[in-house]
Structure formats: structure tokens, C-alpha cells
Design a protein around this motif. Structure first.
Motif, PDB file in Angstrom:
ATOM      1  N   LYS A   2       0.691  -1.168   0.107  1.00 24.23           N
ATOM      2  CA  LYS A   2       0.207   0.120   0.083  1.00 24.23           C
ATOM      3  C   LYS A   2       1.043   1.297   0.078  1.00 24.23           C
ATOM      4  O   LYS A   2       0.563   2.313  -0.763  1.00 24.23           O
ATOM      5  CB  LYS A   2      -1.023   0.152   1.201  1.00 24.23           C
ATOM      6  CG  LYS A   2      -2.001  -0.821   1.147  1.00 24.23           C
ATOM      7  CD  LYS A   2      -3.145  -0.885   2.217  1.00 24.23           C
ATOM      8  CE  LYS A   2      -4.066  -1.893   2.141  1.00 24.23           C
ATOM      9  NZ  LYS A   2      -5.086  -1.736   1.093  1.00 24.23           N
ATOM     10  N   ALA A   7       2.288   1.645  -3.542  1.00 24.40           N
ATOM     11  CA  ALA A   7       1.287   2.235  -4.319  1.00 24.40           C
ATOM     12  C   ALA A   7       0.947   3.727  -4.277  1.00 24.40           C
ATOM     13  O   ALA A   7       0.961   4.317  -5.156  1.00 24.40           O
ATOM     14  CB  ALA A   7       0.003   1.364  -4.092  1.00 24.40           C
ATOM     15  N   ALA A  31       1.778  -7.550  -3.503  1.00 26.78           N
ATOM     16  CA  ALA A  31       0.472  -7.249  -3.486  1.00 26.78           C
ATOM     17  C   ALA A  31      -0.552  -8.403  -3.817  1.00 26.78           C
ATOM     18  O   ALA A  31      -0.364  -9.426  -4.559  1.00 26.78           O
ATOM     19  CB  ALA A  31       0.005  -6.235  -4.521  1.00 26.78           C
ATOM     20  N   ASP A  49      -5.679  -4.744  -4.690  1.00 31.53           N
ATOM     21  CA  ASP A  49      -4.541  -3.989  -4.844  1.00 31.53           C
ATOM     22  C   ASP A  49      -3.698  -4.322  -5.889  1.00 31.53           C
ATOM     23  O   ASP A  49      -3.305  -3.602  -6.644  1.00 31.53           O
ATOM     24  CB  ASP A  49      -3.810  -4.178  -3.467  1.00 31.53           C
ATOM     25  CG  ASP A  49      -4.688  -3.460  -2.176  1.00 31.53           C
ATOM     26  OD1 ASP A  49      -5.504  -2.604  -2.574  1.00 31.53           O
ATOM     27  OD2 ASP A  49      -4.350  -4.064  -1.135  1.00 31.53           O
ATOM     28  N   ARG A  50      -3.452  -5.519  -6.317  1.00 34.07           N
ATOM     29  CA  ARG A  50      -2.745  -5.967  -7.221  1.00 34.07           C
ATOM     30  C   ARG A  50      -3.396  -5.611  -8.749  1.00 34.07           C
ATOM     31  O   ARG A  50      -2.628  -5.098  -9.399  1.00 34.07           O
ATOM     32  CB  ARG A  50      -2.804  -7.584  -7.211  1.00 34.07           C
ATOM     33  CG  ARG A  50      -1.655  -8.220  -8.339  1.00 34.07           C
ATOM     34  CD  ARG A  50      -1.280  -9.610  -8.270  1.00 34.07           C
ATOM     35  NE  ARG A  50      -0.403 -10.433  -9.114  1.00 34.07           N
ATOM     36  CZ  ARG A  50       0.975 -10.129  -8.803  1.00 34.07           C
ATOM     37  NH1 ARG A  50       1.291  -9.446  -7.811  1.00 34.07           N
ATOM     38  NH2 ARG A  50       1.641 -10.265  -9.702  1.00 34.07           N
ATOM     39  N   SER A  70      -5.114  -2.887  -9.367  1.00 36.34           N
ATOM     40  CA  SER A  70      -4.863  -1.599  -9.478  1.00 36.34           C
ATOM     41  C   SER A  70      -3.436  -1.121 -10.080  1.00 36.34           C
ATOM     42  O   SER A  70      -3.062  -0.380 -10.849  1.00 36.34           O
ATOM     43  CB  SER A  70      -5.209  -0.758  -8.374  1.00 36.34           C
ATOM     44  OG  SER A  70      -4.724  -1.052  -7.322  1.00 36.34           O
TER      45      SER A  70
END
Length: 402
Positions: free
Chosen positions: A311, A314, A340, A344-345, A347
Motif C-alpha cells: 500500500k 502504491a 500485492a 490492490d494487485r 490496480s
């Protein structure tokens, strides 16, 4: 421990001014006791007074007996026994008004010493109402304290205010009692006002400034609370890590993220803030809200060292993309994808594909975008970028990729 001045009634004065109220018999009985007191024969004087209590006939003489026995017990600091005797004297209502008044006050004080708070407050309140100019600030204070021991907070307030009014500058604890009573009554605005007066008069204690801020926040006085926190901060009184964090949070809530970031940076440089995950998260949020993206990246980079996570990476990558730092973003996204999962992975995969399009790495971009298209949450965006890629990329490169 309660301490009271003990004034022993001298019988010589009493007898000379009140002899006409006494029979010859009563006078002689009392005179014997007085002579023993004068000779410092306290124990014998007490025995004589106890003996006289059964022999004297008038209420006035009996009151003098009990009063002097009480005074002798007070001198010896036998307070419970003194209280018993003084109450006997007072209930007769035979002494002159001034003596009756003084007796009532002493009885009230002795009840306080015995922690008999209801009796203390009842009698002391009665005395205060009748004593006029004899009443001092300490008397009002004692009544306020007696009420506080009974948790009668509404009754505390007029008494402590009367006590404070007797002094140009009252002791700090007096103002604290007023604030405390308002807090117990949950009158937050009134408590804040009382605490503000305390801070104005005694401005050097950090804890008092913190309490004022907390009370103003509780009362919904957010701007006043921020002003208080900043004043305490700028005066060098609020220097702990929690003070920096609170000021920064308040500045954020009031729409001043850049100031919040400056406060947190200052705390880190001074060592008041230790660079914990909580503090660095707050710092990165402040700089992001202030649109200070370079500073936000620096804060997030520090945070990543303390608590590594996809995160954090990111967020760094998104800021790098905003700044068109494409190569840095590509490295950050690649690192983030290693750990991730889930949405999350998805995006991250999409952002990596977009970054590679910007870097004209068309083959890599197509692979990344096709992988992103497999995730429902970003499938539509990924397919849009794939269509764009077909328009801008050389056909031979895409053919090689296929």
C-alpha cells in the motif's frame, strides 16, 4: 490534616463581663476551674469542670463549662472529644451571639476533620450565612471542599467562586476545583472558561494547557482549541510528541495541511517525534493534502522503511505518476506487485501498464494491461488502454508481443 487555631476562652474575661448572669454558687465553681487553668494544671481543671457540670444551675454556666472543656480538648488535639463538648455548649444557646457563632464555626471544622462531610457542610453553610464580614476565603473554600467530598457539584460552584472572589489572585488549586466541578457536571463550555482563567493566571504548567485544549474540543470550540494549542506550542510549553501530533491533527481538521506538515517535520528534527509509523503516516497525509508531492514521497519512503507494505509503495507510485516520474514509478510498481494481492494487485497492474505506455515500452505495456484486464475491478479501464495501445503502438511491436 486539618489545622485550626485553638483559642481557649479565659474565664477571667467571661466572669468579669458576665458575672451578673451567674449565681454566686455557679461563679465559685467556675472560678475554681479558672484558677487551675491559670496554674497550667490542665488535668485538674478538666476534673473541676466535669464536676461543675453537675453542680452549676444556669444554662449559661453549663454552656461555659462545656465550652471550656471543649477548648481544653482542642488544645490537646483530642478533636472528637472536643466536638462532643462544644456541641453540648452550642445546643444550650446560652452564650453571647459572637461566642455562639464562633462555636458553630469550630464545630463545623471539627466535623470536617472527622470527614463527617454532611454535618460539616450543613453547619458551615449555616455559619457563613450568619457571620457576615467574619467570613474569609478559606471558609468558602472549606465549604466547597466539603460539598466536593459529597459530590454535590452544583453546590461546590457558588462556594468556590465566593472563595476566589476574596483574592486578587487565588491559589491554583481553587481554580482547579471550579474547573473540576464543571467537568463533573459535564458543562464543557463553562469548564473551558474556568480553565482558561486558570491558564491566564498560572500560565507555566503544560498540563493545564493540555486540559484547556481538551475541554475546548469537548465543548465543540475547535477554533479556540487550535488557538490554545498553538499558543502553548509557540510558547515552548507543549513540546512532547503528543503535543506535536495533536497540533498537526487539529491543523488538518481546520484545513491547514501545510502547517501540519511543518509542525510534524519540526517535531522529527527536534526528536520530540520518533518517526513511528503513525507519525510518518500523518506526515505523508499532510503533504499530500497540501499538494506537496515531493515531500509526500519522501515521507512515504521513510514510512516504507519502518513498515514495508504494498500500500505504501502504491501511494508512492501514484505520486510519482502525478509528477510524471515514469521510470521511478515503474520501479516502485514492480516492487509493489511482488507482495500485492486481490484488488490492490489489480490496480497496481493497471498502473504499471499505463506507466509502460508512457515509457513507450509497448510490449511490456500490452502484457501488463492484459494481465490487469483479468481483474473485474479494473477490467474496463485496462481494455480501454489496450485499445489506445493498438492505436499508438507500431504494429510490428505488438505483433512481436503477440
Amino acid at each position: 490534616m486539618w489545622r485550626f487555631g485553638v483559642v481557649v476562652l479565659l474565664l477571667a474575661s467571661t466572669l468579669s463581663h458576665g458575672q451578673e448572669k451567674l449565681s454566686q454558687h455557679d461563679y465559685k465553681q467556675l472560678k475554681k476551674a479558672f484558677d487551675l487553668i491559670e496554674a497550667s494544671q490542665t488535668q485538674a481543671a478538666k476534673q473541676q469542670l466535669l464536676s461543675a457540670s453537675d453542680k452549676v444551675t444556669s444554662p449559661y454556666a453549663k454552656a461555659l463549662v462545656w465550652q471550656n472543656l471543649g477548648q481544653l480538648e482542642l488544645r490537646a488535639e483530642r478533636h472528637r472529644t472536643a466536638l462532643k463538648y462544644l456541641q453540648k455548649a452550642h445546643v444550650l444557646e446560652a452564650l453571647p451571639a459572637t461566642q455562639q457563632s464562633n462555636l458553630l464555626k469550630t464545630i463545623a471544622q471539627l466535623h470536617c476533620m472527622a470527614e463527617q462531610w454532611s454535618a460539616c457542610s450543613t453547619k458551615l453553610n449555616r455559619w457563613i450565612k450568619s457571620a457576615g464580614k467574619q467570613v474569609r476565603g478559606d471558609d468558602h473554600l472549606l465549604l466547597a471542599q466539603a460539598y466536593s467530598q459529597q459530590e454535590k457539584w452544583r453546590a461546590v460552584l457558588p462556594s468556590i467562586r465566593a472563595a476566589i472572589a476574596t483574592r486578587k489572585v487565588a491559589p491554583r488549586s481553587w481554580y482547579q476545583l471550579e474547573t473540576g466541578a464543571q467537568i463533573r457536571l459535564k458543562r464543557w463550555a463553562a469548564a473551558a472558561k474556568a480553565q482558561q482563567r486558570l491558564v491566564r493566571i498560572y500560565p507555566k504548567r503544560s498540563a493545564d494547557w493540555r486540559q484547556l485544549t481538551a475541554l475546548q474540543l469537548q465543548a465543540g470550540q475547535n477554533k479556540a482549541a487550535l488557538a490554545t494549542q498553538r499558543m502553548g506550542f509557540e510558547s515552548g510549553l507543549l513540546t512532547q510528541g503528543k503535543d506535536y501530533r495533536q497540533l498537526a491533527q487539529m491543523l488538518l481538521r481546520q484545513g491547514a495541511p501545510y502547517k501540519a506538515g511543518e509542525v510534524l517535520e519540526s517535531g522529527l528534527k527536534r526528536g520530540s517525534l520518533k518517526g513511528t509509523a503513525r507519525e510518518l503516516t500523518l506526515l505523508s497525509q499532510s503533504w499530500q493534502l497540501a499538494k506537496e508531492k515531493h515531500k509526500a514521497i519522501a515521507a512515504l519512503t521513510q514510512l516504507q522503511k519502518v513498515t514495508p507494505s504494498a500500500k505504501n509503495l502504491a501511494r508512492i507510485a501514484q505520486l510519482q505518476i502525478d509528477l510524471e516520474q515514469w521510470r521511478s514509478a515503474q520501479r516502485t510498481l514492480s516492487a509493489a506487485l511482488k507482495s500485492a494481492k486481490g484488488d490492490d494487485r489489480a490496480s497496481l497492474q493497471l498502473l504499471l501498464g499505463i506507466t509502460q505506455v508512457k515509457l513507450e515500452q509497448f510490449v511490456l505495456a500490452r502484457n501488463a494491461l492484459k494481465a490487469a484486464a483479468d481483474f473485474p475491478s479494473v477490467s474496463g479501464s485496462a481494455k480501454s488502454w489496450l485499445r489506445y495501445l493498438e492505436q499508438v503502438a507500431p504494429n510490428e511491436q505488438l505483433a512481436v508481443a503477440g
